[in-house]
Design a protein around this motif. Structure first.
Motif, mmCIF file in Angstrom:
data_model
loop_
_atom_site.group_PDB
_atom_site.id
_atom_site.type_symbol
_atom_site.label_atom_id
_atom_site.label_comp_id
_atom_site.label_asym_id
_atom_site.label_seq_id
_atom_site.Cartn_x
_atom_site.Cartn_y
_atom_site.Cartn_z
ATOM 1 N N MET A 121 -44.714 40.260 6.573
ATOM 2 C CA MET A 121 -45.916 41.000 6.186
ATOM 3 C C MET A 121 -45.981 42.311 6.971
ATOM 4 O O MET A 121 -45.463 42.407 8.095
ATOM 5 C CB MET A 121 -47.166 40.169 6.458
ATOM 6 C CG MET A 121 -47.101 38.723 5.989
ATOM 7 S SD MET A 121 -46.899 38.535 4.196
ATOM 8 C CE MET A 121 -48.513 39.129 3.633
ATOM 9 N N VAL A 122 -46.643 43.302 6.385
ATOM 10 C CA VAL A 122 -46.773 44.600 7.048
ATOM 11 C C VAL A 122 -48.205 45.111 6.914
ATOM 12 O O VAL A 122 -48.834 44.952 5.865
ATOM 13 C CB VAL A 122 -45.780 45.633 6.468
ATOM 14 C CG1 VAL A 122 -46.012 45.851 4.973
ATOM 15 C CG2 VAL A 122 -45.876 46.962 7.204
ATOM 16 N N GLU B 97 -47.942 50.366 11.179
ATOM 17 C CA GLU B 97 -46.512 50.679 11.111
ATOM 18 C C GLU B 97 -46.230 52.173 11.094
ATOM 19 O O GLU B 97 -45.202 52.635 11.613
ATOM 20 C CB GLU B 97 -45.919 50.047 9.841
ATOM 21 C CG GLU B 97 -44.445 50.363 9.588
ATOM 22 C CD GLU B 97 -44.215 51.684 8.860
ATOM 23 O OE1 GLU B 97 -43.143 52.290 9.062
ATOM 24 O OE2 GLU B 97 -45.130 52.134 8.130
ATOM 25 N N LYS B 98 -47.127 52.951 10.557
ATOM 26 C CA LYS B 98 -46.885 54.366 10.246
ATOM 27 C C LYS B 98 -46.356 55.153 11.447
ATOM 28 O O LYS B 98 -47.003 55.261 12.473
ATOM 29 C CB LYS B 98 -48.177 55.001 9.733
ATOM 30 C CG LYS B 98 -47.982 56.395 9.150
ATOM 31 C CD LYS B 98 -49.279 56.890 8.536
ATOM 32 C CE LYS B 98 -49.080 58.272 7.922
ATOM 33 N NZ LYS B 98 -50.339 58.788 7.335
ATOM 34 N N GLY B 99 -45.131 55.684 11.269
ATOM 35 C CA GLY B 99 -44.546 56.582 12.254
ATOM 36 C C GLY B 99 -44.088 55.920 13.536
ATOM 37 O O GLY B 99 -43.738 56.611 14.496
ATOM 38 N N SER C 51 -54.419 47.721 0.689
ATOM 39 C CA SER C 51 -55.236 48.340 1.734
ATOM 40 C C SER C 51 -54.332 48.567 2.936
ATOM 41 O O SER C 51 -53.561 47.677 3.314
ATOM 42 C CB SER C 51 -56.409 47.439 2.134
ATOM 43 O OG SER C 51 -57.004 47.920 3.330
ATOM 44 N N ARG C 52 -54.404 49.741 3.519
ATOM 45 C CA ARG C 52 -53.534 50.042 4.658
ATOM 46 C C ARG C 52 -53.954 49.291 5.916
ATOM 47 O O ARG C 52 -53.234 49.286 6.912
ATOM 48 C CB ARG C 52 -53.506 51.551 4.927
ATOM 49 C CG ARG C 52 -54.830 52.162 5.320
ATOM 50 C CD ARG C 52 -54.726 53.690 5.297
ATOM 51 N NE ARG C 52 -55.981 54.338 5.649
ATOM 52 C CZ ARG C 52 -56.308 54.719 6.880
ATOM 53 N NH1 ARG C 52 -55.453 54.529 7.882
ATOM 54 N NH2 ARG C 52 -57.468 55.297 7.123
ATOM 55 N N PHE C 53 -55.122 48.623 5.870
ATOM 56 C CA PHE C 53 -55.608 47.890 7.041
ATOM 57 C C PHE C 53 -55.310 46.392 6.973
ATOM 58 O O PHE C 53 -55.526 45.683 7.947
ATOM 59 C CB PHE C 53 -57.116 48.082 7.205
ATOM 60 C CG PHE C 53 -57.521 49.508 7.447
ATOM 61 C CD1 PHE C 53 -57.267 50.126 8.668
ATOM 62 C CD2 PHE C 53 -58.148 50.244 6.461
ATOM 63 C CE1 PHE C 53 -57.640 51.437 8.900
ATOM 64 C CE2 PHE C 53 -58.529 51.552 6.681
ATOM 65 C CZ PHE C 53 -58.270 52.163 7.903
ATOM 66 N N THR C 54 -54.855 45.911 5.822
ATOM 67 C CA THR C 54 -54.630 44.471 5.674
ATOM 68 C C THR C 54 -53.148 44.169 5.473
ATOM 69 O O THR C 54 -52.360 45.042 5.096
ATOM 70 C CB THR C 54 -55.417 43.908 4.472
ATOM 71 O OG1 THR C 54 -54.962 44.556 3.274
ATOM 72 C CG2 THR C 54 -56.905 44.133 4.656
ATOM 73 N N PRO D 250 -43.550 47.429 15.238
ATOM 74 C CA PRO D 250 -45.008 47.442 15.153
ATOM 75 C C PRO D 250 -45.495 47.418 13.708
ATOM 76 O O PRO D 250 -44.914 48.068 12.838
ATOM 77 C CB PRO D 250 -45.384 48.756 15.841
ATOM 78 C CG PRO D 250 -44.160 49.595 15.770
ATOM 79 C CD PRO D 250 -43.012 48.647 15.856
ATOM 80 N N GLY D 251 -46.553 46.646 13.480
ATOM 81 C CA GLY D 251 -47.134 46.533 12.144
ATOM 82 C C GLY D 251 -46.545 45.429 11.297
ATOM 83 O O GLY D 251 -47.072 45.128 10.227
ATOM 84 N N PHE D 252 -45.458 44.794 11.746
ATOM 85 C CA PHE D 252 -44.827 43.733 10.966
ATOM 86 C C PHE D 252 -45.123 42.372 11.602
ATOM 87 O O PHE D 252 -45.079 42.221 12.828
ATOM 88 C CB PHE D 252 -43.316 43.946 10.876
ATOM 89 C CG PHE D 252 -42.947 45.023 9.899
ATOM 90 C CD1 PHE D 252 -42.700 44.723 8.577
ATOM 91 C CD2 PHE D 252 -42.887 46.352 10.303
ATOM 92 C CE1 PHE D 252 -42.369 45.718 7.662
ATOM 93 C CE2 PHE D 252 -42.555 47.352 9.397
ATOM 94 C CZ PHE D 252 -42.300 47.037 8.071
ATOM 95 N N TYR D 253 -45.418 41.410 10.732
ATOM 96 C CA TYR D 253 -45.784 40.062 11.172
ATOM 97 C C TYR D 253 -45.020 39.045 10.337
ATOM 98 O O TYR D 253 -44.545 39.338 9.235
ATOM 99 C CB TYR D 253 -47.289 39.830 11.016
ATOM 100 C CG TYR D 253 -48.136 40.790 11.810
ATOM 101 C CD1 TYR D 253 -48.552 40.483 13.102
ATOM 102 C CD2 TYR D 253 -48.518 42.012 11.265
ATOM 103 C CE1 TYR D 253 -49.335 41.369 13.835
ATOM 104 C CE2 TYR D 253 -49.290 42.912 11.992
ATOM 105 C CZ TYR D 253 -49.693 42.578 13.275
ATOM 106 O OH TYR D 253 -50.457 43.471 14.004
#
Length: 616
Positions: A77-78, A83-85, A120-123, A147-150
């Protein structure tokens, strides 16, 4: 002197300014106190709602043999906002064994609201599904670098046997339509696509849980919000017990290898489907994991249509098996009785019309006509019924009476089996023929329907249900493949008796005729010493080679199994239908085949019918 124009202008400008300020104040009040939009955005930043998926219900056969179970799998999941940048794309792709091009395309697809309406960029959004244990272990070692990946723990279906694909169905990722049609699903979820996985989706899927995690200003997870006070544990799906006997199913699939057709067996006392074979078939185990889409596409392009469940979707002429329905109708309506005799001079002959029949003794009564499968007898019966002005005022009234009998026996409409995609077949009525013949028709015009040809079409399921109805001497239960849902009563639809319009006396004579057919008629190859079999063959005419059909039940007076066998282009009913049906009944009643029967089964398993692509 006072300038009234200037004063008026000031008042207007002041009023406009007050109005604008008032509007902004009201809007600010609504946003802060009445609207939860900002609260949602704040929550999106502060909280990470991690969905916990329930285990899907297991599926067993009628004897408790496990057919479908779950195996752990892992989704990546992301959260785009995290994750951005901040991601080393090359290292990430190497960890998952994917190309950079795939990574870019997948990230773009996630952000495309046409393909992913719930974005949604937050979920959390699904990046990659169904990693195996080995793939997951490699990725898990390096996840702190991404970062940002689960990782989301899931489960995928596993199939214990390579049989019953059309009954079991399969599970795949939800479509856009699935997400739009239900609040339960979000992109990346799985849903039943075919078979009982589809028709019992709500029971099998369970209820999702949720874990609410608290994040800091940098998006880093700090732990459970309020020690998990608002978390909700998932509730596992309900287990299903099918009515299918997997050993009987296995034998049926063996016997139909190299042939196109269907076998359906029903327990008359309950309507439970004991086996449902559609050939060609496929191994359900290939419809698992990330290769499911590729394999499904290959099956969908196969010219022999292995995805088609012919048992409930194939619509065929029933041939001479349909003669049983005619005898029931004629006798109940008083057109014939047990002593009525009709001639047969190699067929039905009347005013230049000839419907052929094979050589046998004549004239015959109903029992003898069923035993020898006499075409002439049932043609004469229909001719008399349609032309009988003492019973019916017109051919239309006679025809619709005939139609009503057929519908009461479960034809012309869907029976209501608990599988998706059932077809209804075709039973014509007076309006059908009025349109076809502009109101000018009679019994001779439609004579072929009396022997299961012409416009009449049934599914193999309907033919098996006819056999079960005769076994019960006049009633049936709606056929169903699920015997029990964990913690739920069986739907009342499957527990109600449906009585036909034919009377008990007529059924007893038809049973005698089917028994005579096994003792000394067209079904003699099914005769046994250890239990009494009743049967009826069918040789359904076709543009090419005739179809081989058989329906029967056993034992005669305490029926445990009713069956229909339909082999496309198999020739006479006795060629394939009877021996296959006999082997299937033996397997179910005795729990196994004798050595001699097993040898016979191997012979029929090895036989192939040469089909050309023009047959499809």
């Amino acid at each position: 002197m006072k300038d009234f124009e200037l004063d008026k202008r000031r008042l207007v400008i002041g009023g406009v300014a007050v109005f604008i300020v008032t509007v902004y104040l009201i809007r600010l009040f609504m946003l802060q106190l009445l609207s939860d939009d900002y609260k949602k955005n704040a929550d999106s930043n502060a909280f990470l709602k991690k969905i916990e998926y329930p285990s899907r219900g297991a599926i067993s056969d009628r004897h408790g043999r496990l057919l479908v179970y779950n195996q752990p799998a892992y989704d990546i999941m992301v959260v785009m906002n995290e994750e951005k940048g901040r991601l080393d794309t090359t290292e990430f792709c190497n960890a998952l064994g994917i190309t950079k091009e795939y990574f870019i395309k997948r990230m773009n697809d996630i952000k495309d609201r046409n393909k992913n309406p719930g974005y949604s960029r937050f979920t959390e959004q699904l990046f990659m599904s169904q990693l195996s244990d080995k793939e997951f272990s490699v990725f898990q070692e390096k996840i702190f670098r991404f970062p940002g990946f689960y990782v989301q723990k899931r489960s995928i279906r596993q199939y214990q046997y390579p049989y019953a694909a059309h009954v079991l169905g399969d599970v795949a990722e939800v479509s856009k339509a699935d997400v739009e049609n239900s609040d339960y699903y979000q992109p990346g979820d799985y849903i039943g696509k075919l078979g009982v996985e589809r028709s019992y989706e709500e029971q099998l899927r369970g209820e999702k849980g949720v874990q609410i995690l608290l994040r800091d200003a940098h998006g880093r997870v700090q732990g459970n919000y309020q020690n998990g006070k608002f978390d909700r544990r998932p509730i596992a799906g309900k287990d299903l017990t099918l009515s299918i006997d997997i050993k009987l199913q296995e034998l049926g699939e063996r016997l139909l290898e190299g042939k196109i057709g269907s076998i359906v067996a029903i327990e008359p006392a309950t309507g439970e489907v004991l086996c449902m074979v559609s050939s060609p078939t496929y191994d359900p185990r290939i419809m698992v994991g990330r290769k499911r889409g590729k394999n499904h596409l290959a099956l969908s392009k196969d010219v022999w249509k292995p995805l088609l469940n012919r048992s409930i979707m194939g619509q065929y002429p029933p041939g001479s098996t349909f003669k049983t329905t005619q005898g029931l109708t004629y006798m109940t309506e008083g057109i014939i009785d047990e002593n009525t005799l009709f001639p047969c001079a190699r067929g039905f002959n009347y005013r230049g019309l000839h419907v052929g029949c094979h050589p046998h003794g004549a004239p015959t009564n109903l029992v003898q006509a069923l035993c020898t499968s006499c075409n002439s007898y049932f043609c004469w019966g229909l001719f008399r019924m349609i032309g009988n002005r003492q019973h019916y005022r017109s051919v239309q009234e006679a025809m619709n009476t005939w139609r009503d009998y057929m519908v009461s026996m479960g034809f012309g409409y869907k029976l209501g089996i608990d599988l998706p995609g059932e077809k209804r077949g075709l039973i014509p009525n007076a309006a059908f023929y009025d349109k076809a013949y502009k109101g000018s028709w009679n019994g001779r015009t439609i004579i072929s329907i009396s022997i299961g040809q012409g416009e009449v079409n049934l599914t193999p399921l309907q033919i098996a249900n006819l056999s079960a109805t005769i076994a019960n001497r006049g009633y049936y239960y709606v056929p169903h493949v699920v015997r029990k849902v964990q913690g739920e009563p069986l739907d009342t639809l499957y527990r109600r008796r449906h009585y036909t319009m034919a009377n008990r006396k007529a059924y007893e004579y038809v049973v005698q005729g089917m028994r005579a057919s096994v003792v000394g008629g067209t079904c003699h190859a099914a005769n046994r010493a250890d239990y009494l079999v009743c049967g009826k063959t069918g040789t359904a005419q076709n543009r090419g080679q005739d179809h081989s059909v058989f329906m029967g039940f056993a034992p005669m007076d305490n029926p445990k199994i009713a069956i229909a066998v339909y082999v496309e282009n198999g020739g006479f009913g006795a060629t394939y239908g009877v021996p296959i049906g006999s082997l299937m009944m033996e397997q179910y009643i005795n729990g196994k085949l004798s050595p001699a029967s097993e040898a016979q089964a191997s012979v029929y398993q090895s036989r192939r019918i040469a089909y050309g692509t023009s047959n499809r």
